[in-house]
Design a protein around this motif. Structure first.
Motif, mmCIF file in Angstrom:
data_model
loop_
_atom_site.group_PDB
_atom_site.id
_atom_site.type_symbol
_atom_site.label_atom_id
_atom_site.label_comp_id
_atom_site.label_asym_id
_atom_site.label_seq_id
_atom_site.Cartn_x
_atom_site.Cartn_y
_atom_site.Cartn_z
ATOM 1 N N ALA D 293 -19.194 17.015 -14.733
ATOM 2 C CA ALA D 293 -19.265 16.938 -13.270
ATOM 3 C C ALA D 293 -19.725 15.544 -12.835
ATOM 4 O O ALA D 293 -19.170 14.949 -11.903
ATOM 5 N N GLU D 294 -20.718 15.031 -13.525
ATOM 6 C CA GLU D 294 -21.244 13.721 -13.156
ATOM 7 C C GLU D 294 -20.208 12.621 -13.382
ATOM 8 O O GLU D 294 -20.083 11.699 -12.580
ATOM 9 N N SER D 296 -16.961 13.023 -13.421
ATOM 10 C CA SER D 296 -15.890 13.176 -12.440
ATOM 11 C C SER D 296 -16.301 12.538 -11.115
ATOM 12 O O SER D 296 -15.513 11.833 -10.471
ATOM 13 N N ALA D 297 -17.538 12.761 -10.715
ATOM 14 C CA ALA D 297 -18.023 12.138 -9.475
ATOM 15 C C ALA D 297 -18.042 10.623 -9.611
ATOM 16 O O ALA D 297 -17.629 9.899 -8.701
ATOM 17 N N LEU D 298 -18.494 10.159 -10.766
ATOM 18 C CA LEU D 298 -18.550 8.714 -10.983
ATOM 19 C C LEU D 298 -17.147 8.124 -10.925
ATOM 20 O O LEU D 298 -16.924 7.057 -10.335
ATOM 21 N N GLU D 299 -16.199 8.808 -11.502
ATOM 22 C CA GLU D 299 -14.826 8.310 -11.454
ATOM 23 C C GLU D 299 -14.363 8.226 -9.995
ATOM 24 O O GLU D 299 -13.721 7.255 -9.595
ATOM 25 N N GLY D 300 -14.718 9.222 -9.223
ATOM 26 C CA GLY D 300 -14.402 9.169 -7.802
ATOM 27 C C GLY D 300 -15.047 7.960 -7.136
ATOM 28 O O GLY D 300 -14.409 7.258 -6.349
ATOM 29 N N SER D 301 -16.277 7.708 -7.492
ATOM 30 C CA SER D 301 -16.974 6.561 -6.888
ATOM 31 C C SER D 301 -16.329 5.243 -7.294
ATOM 32 O O SER D 301 -16.251 4.307 -6.482
ATOM 33 N N MET D 303 -13.141 4.878 -8.030
ATOM 34 C CA MET D 303 -11.879 4.814 -7.283
ATOM 35 C C MET D 303 -12.114 4.351 -5.843
ATOM 36 O O MET D 303 -11.353 3.563 -5.294
ATOM 37 N N ARG D 304 -13.147 4.876 -5.261
ATOM 38 C CA ARG D 304 -13.425 4.517 -3.863
ATOM 39 C C ARG D 304 -13.665 3.018 -3.723
ATOM 40 O O ARG D 304 -13.210 2.386 -2.758
#
Lengths: 372, 400, 372, 400
Positions: D293-294, D296-301, D303-304
């Motif tokens: 989960a962490e 995945s969130a980091l990957e999102g961050s 990408m942003r």
């Protein structure tokens, strides 16, 4: 890829922020606790006026056909302003289920859009815990010219103000899973209602051969649409949580710059600065997790479930960290009903427990990992 | 070294346990079980229970014998408290029995001892604690409530906050500033004030759990007879510190923590997931086991302090360990309760609703759990916040 | 209750601290890594001289009949000074097993006490993980005039310098559990040896019809004594961990007062002060946990196991916190072989993994909870 | 908003993956798999791999096209790096390709570009980074290595530390103080120094994992031709900051973290407890799920940031999030490996032992895991420690 709000989303968000912030003051929300069913009728009329109740409804049903990202953007504003009204049930969950029904009911859509109808989802049964694929004890029975429903549901979120309930049940005889529409105001439906810690409402509901006016979906399609609706609902609440955390950040930052102790603003203490930094990291990561889930909302079931569960874990963990540390930064005032931060904590705690808590989603991911 | 718990204390424990079982009224026990968290028993229940306990002379066993204490050993006192907690007996009025009482018998005048000690011992009335102020939470030295001597009276003006149950207290003990000229810690005095005095206004503060036992106390030209000064003027700060030294192990909340661990196991046996009790699910087992380990260590730390171990580090720093660990445990345990009851945790239960609604279909282990977890976010705030405790340790243990 | 050291314990500790600190300097320990079997023969002779090798041995066998608390006190000094020598196997585990043997072997005791013999425990078999009550594949067979042993053992701690091995096995035929004494230097015993991260040693050992000179214990008594020995071993290592953490505290406190950054000693930064405070709390709690286990060492099995596992959980968690944060306080220097703190981290990491890691003990407590 | 990963990139990914599969020599892959942690590929392997990659022109795809870059989009570059990591390809010589290279093509002279860019692109030699000093870890502004201009040379004296593989680097880039009079940040310049220059002494620092790739570099009257100054005197600090801005997402170690998560799952499938793979044990499943989960969130961050989201908060503070989260994940994942292999984790494996001992009976997923976990305690220290990152956030995001 583009993470910036579209013009439409910017407008939606601005309008929502403006209205919700001015309407849902702390005092107003505290007063709303005393309302019989948790509904702020004036606000609800505004929601209708502003088109928010139509956002998730397909165009052909008179809706605005908004995307899930639009809904999420709106929900962040609801979370930021701690709106306790039954928006998710009526404006996110129900529209998805109703629009995927075998025979969509235009009248009901119209009533939702105009603000007259509110729809809650009745799924949990006593003794259950996030049992979204367990067989139902509630029975849907064919009668002469229609259907009746009998059984008990627990913790039906937003039920007290609902005009209709979507009830999960098994069909008598076949044992198939079904979603049935049940008008809430009939004497065969009796509710035991209560407040939630975040001032939202719920009921335990008994159905005693209550009339089901429609069978929305049955069998495997009912199951899969139901699963999709639950995940979308989770995303909507997740977006509310992100909004709430972002609010909490601002509140806390302002508070520790203002509050004096030991002769200086407490925000000068490195220990508290680092707490703020942790909150900042968690909040940002939570929004990223929300985006990761939004990106998968139409993906195949497994990918969607995985993304939603991962997001719920991250958002849930972040919610706890941000709101608990937010209270810690406030000292004693953080524990009073008179400071916003305590309301964020309650809201975030409630959201973590809605439609699957962290533990539930950790299990869901775990089960996927072992079969990967 | 002799690390074994004295076996002869088993009899003492049985004696205490039996007595409590015999004496403790069921309805008081029930209220405490559901809504009596750490340090938040219903004051009516506290006083009622003290009346009962006082028949055995057990309200203040930790006091010196001449003032009505029992001359029990630290371990006996430990067992006594532990059994009270286990039985869901309410706390005594702590402000009286553990704070102002010891201050009065140590520093007070004979007249004060005569007037107040028997009343405290008997639980005649509730005591309010007037230490914190809106502008001085963790920074007590900065308090501003002023007491100006005029003849044989002090005229008190100012504001106190976080005063438990002030609205139903008959007396209060206050830290007030009697000398604004000297160093902040030196100008503070310790006053006993009748809470019904003209000029006192009390506002109950609505809390996160929608209860309102904490109060704000406004003092507006309150006249306090000079004989209600305890000890010497300007010594209030040192009396407050004496209290801290006197009650080093209290902040561990060890009795509470042990009891709430048992409760967690009980809930984990009642609550199920897919038909299986949570106590059989490794995730919850693991959380319980880790908390059990922490509590066991904390109990060891309490014992070490009670048994007067010679520490290599400053003893105040060592005492802070109990507060750090004990306060975090209170939170972790009550959050575990919340997680164990899962979705049902989001329902709001007011403490009075328990008596009111016999039709509530929900199981008996639900009401009160979330309320307790919410309010216990305070455990790392009051009595010197977690951050203040760490400052203390850094300074006193390591000279940082 | 009395938590203060007895005069005897004070003397024991003082002597140990004096000798170990002066002998086991960082440079000396780093040099010892290159020794073939990890044994510091000079030091070992001193251990014998000082009576430490006799401490856990009964009086009737020429030992000092020390209590487990005395042993724990000595072990804290070993931990504080990061002694890599095979003290626990020979001076704690083996004496317990040997003194509970059906026929205690006086010669072996004498050899241990004099420093000539060193005994390691060979239990784990390939593919196992803390399987202390699983059946053994290693076979003990009766031959004409004695016993032979065949099988494979993995990760036999302290084996390279051991003169004897105590080997767990099942008896051919009956399948009973047994503890056998096997001289290490026979060609039927072959070892594949390696260094451990904390500079201690271990071997994988193969027995190919090796001679067992004695069968120490068999059947249920063997199992229960073995369980007791493992728990005592855990306590001894736990005491070493406590000593190591207490050393680490002092090292770190001194370091952050000395080291300058941004124009001041880094110990002036509140964030680092709070890290030190966390380490202090954890270390103190670890010692309390050790005492809690020591108090139960002779209690009934369930109470003893519970106390040991709880202590191992607390000590294990504390070890990780203290040593990791200790490195963090040191910055880059914490990662070098030239600063003590990195050695404490390695030692504490190794100890956590010996005879049951945190996960193992959490499971053991969990299993007790569910049957409570 | 358009949150979906562009589907057309799937082809690009396949193309990259196939190329790597074809090109990457097995023995390099094996060494990287076992002992190549975050940022610690064997330098020989790095250079050897760059030689191979350079045939496709893929050593510096992120550079401008005129200097040999590929004009790939940020997402394509992301995929490229991710696939390299997944395949256990070594890093390129990061000091060359991602640090000094961009500095040279942005601020360097034409002569410098000509001399160095092709060599960097081709992986001709290894580059050493001379930023940190013994007295200035997180406090770079306090650095003291002095470069005094004498005619057409600088005379450099001082000491650098934590220089990766200095002992086998041909060139290094150094921050040096050229003006001791002005504000600390203003007097710093950026020099290229040949590591074979007289006066340079290098000491390898033995590390916690018993490797020694980090070095101390002593500079004693080292003569550096003035044309090896990059850009302007006194601008070194701003060039170093430019680097940080240029490589905002690197500190997330997102590729590493994703790969090591996969490795954790693999190990959890291999290792068993009571005969059952650990991946079926809820405790380990839970740890893996939370880390997933962490990540995945980091990957999102990541990408942003790559997609140039307009942030409400200061962008440097946002970039610090990646470092905070990414560095903690590196530790959490490699510690998970250690916990998964359990007792076997305590064995010491030196990186060279892998080649040496074909008789080692232990399974292939053991060597290197503990070594990696030990050395990655550094991830929250170098490049701005965790504490420094939090200071940055507090200041830049909240003005505290």
């Amino acid at each position: 890829m583009d993470y910036n709000y579209s013009d439409l989303q910017k407008m939606l968000l601005d309008t929502a922020e403006r209205f919700l912030r001015s309407h849902y003051t702390l005092e107003h929300r505290r007063a709303l606790r005393k309302s019989p069913d948790g509904l702020d009728a004036d606000a609800w009329a505004q929601f209708a006026e502003l088109g928010w109740l139509a956002l998730a409804i397909p165009e052909e049903q008179g809706g605005l056909d908004g995307e899930i990202t639009d809904i999420a953007v709106l929900m962040t504003a609801f979370g930021a302003n701690l709106v306790p009204d039954p928006i998710v049930s009526t404006a996110v969950t129900a529209p998805y289920l109703l629009s995927h029904a075998d025979q969509p009911d235009s009248d009901l859509f119209e009533a939702i859009i105009s603000g007259e109808a509110r729809v809650a989802l009745a799924h949990d049964e006593p003794g259950e815990r996030y049992a979204y694929s367990a067989p139902r004890k509630t029975l849907l029975s064919k009668t002469g010219n229609g259907y009746t429903i009998s059984g008990e549901k627990q913790l039906v979120i937003d039920a007290p103000s609902a005009t209709h309930l979507i009830v999960t049940a098994q069909i008598e005889g076949s044992g198939d899973f079904a979603l049935a529409l049940v008008p809430a105001t009939q004497k065969e439906v009796s509710a035991y209602s209560y407040n939630l810690i975040d001032s939202a409402r719920a009921s335990d509901v008994k159905f005693n051969k209550a009339e089901a006016t429609a069978v929305l979906l049955t069998g495997p399609k009912a199951s899969s649409v139901f699963g999709e609706a639950i995940d979308r609902t989770s995303i909507a609440y997740g977006a509310q949580a992100v909004g709430s955390m972002e609010s909490a950040l601002q509140i806390c930052s302002a508070y520790i710059k203002e509050r004096q102790q030991f002769g200086q603003p407490i925000g000068k203490f490195q220990a508290l600065q680092h707490i703020m930094a942790d909150m900042f990291v968690a909040t940002h990561q939570a929004r990223s997790a929300l985006y990761q889930a939004l990106a998968q909302v139409d993906a195949p079931e497994r990918d969607r479930q995985r993304a939603v569960s991962l997001a719920k874990i991250t958002i849930g963990e972040a919610s706890q960290l941000v709101s608990k540390q937010g209270i810690q930064l406030h000292g004693g005032y953080g524990l009073t009903d008179e400071y916003e931060i305590s309301h964020h904590y309650r809201r975030l705690t409630a959201i973590e427990k809605l439609y699957g808590d962290i533990d539930h989603h950790v299990r869901r991911i775990g089960a996927m990992t072992q079969t990967a | 070294m002799d690390l074994k718990f004295d076996a002869s204390l088993a009899d003492f424990r049985t004696m205490i346990r039996d007595a409590i079982k015999q004496d403790l009224p069921r309805e008081i026990q029930e209220r405490t079980r559901l809504f009596g968290g750490a340090n938040s028993s219903d004051p009516h229940d506290s006083l009622a229970w003290m009346k009962i306990l006082s028949k055995r002379g057990w309200t203040v066993p930790h006091w010196p014998e001449i003032y009505g204490g029992k001359n029990w050993s630290p371990l006996q006192l430990f067992i006594f408290q532990e059994e009270l907690y286990k039985a869901y007996a309410p706390d005594t009025c702590w402000g009286g029995t553990h704070m102002v009482g010891p201050i009065i018998y140590t520093f007070g005048s004979e007249a004060q001892k005569e007037q107040f000690l028997p009343a405290i011992r008997n639980g005649d009335y509730y005591w309010a604690q007037g230490f914190s102020e809106p502008g001085s939470g963790s920074d007590l030295a900065s308090l501003r409530t002023a007491a100006v001597r005029k003849g044989d009276k002090y005229i008190v003006n100012g504001q106190k906050i976080w005063t438990s149950c002030a609205y139903m207290s008959e007396w209060g003990f206050f830290l007030v500033r009697t000398d604004p000229e000297v160093k902040p810690q030196r100008g503070i005095s310790f006053l006993l004030i009748n809470m019904k005095s003209p000029g006192i206004t009390i506002r109950r503060i609505p809390q996160i759990n929608e209860e309102a036992e904490l109060c704000e106390v406004f003092l507006d030209d309150v006249e306090v007879p000079a004989e209600q000064l305890v000890g010497e003027e300007g010594q209030g700060w040192s009396y407050a510190k004496f209290l801290l030294d006197h009650e080093r192990t209290t902040s561990s909340f060890i009795y509470f923590n042990k009891r709430e661990l048992d409760r967690a196991k009980m809930i984990a046996t009642e609550e199920t997931l897919d038909g299986v009790p949570l106590i059989l699910h490794p995730n919850f087992q693991g959380r319980i086991a880790r908390l059990e380990a922490e509590i066991s260590a904390l109990e060891g730390s309490v014992m070490r302090l009670l048994a007067n171990e010679e520490f290599k580090y400053n003893e105040t720093a060592v005492a802070s360990i109990l507060k750090v660990s004990g306060s975090k445990l209170q939170q972790a345990l009550t959050e575990l309760h919340v997680d164990l009851i899962g979705p049902k945790a989001i329902r709001h239960y007011a403490s009075e609703s328990v008596d009111r609604d016999p039709y509530d279909p929900w199981p008996d282990h639900i009401p009160g759990r979330t309320s307790q977890a919410l309010i216990l976010r305070a455990s790392t705030i009051y009595g010197g916040s977690l951050q203040v405790q760490k400052n203390i340790i850094a300074k006193l243990a390591f000279g940082l």
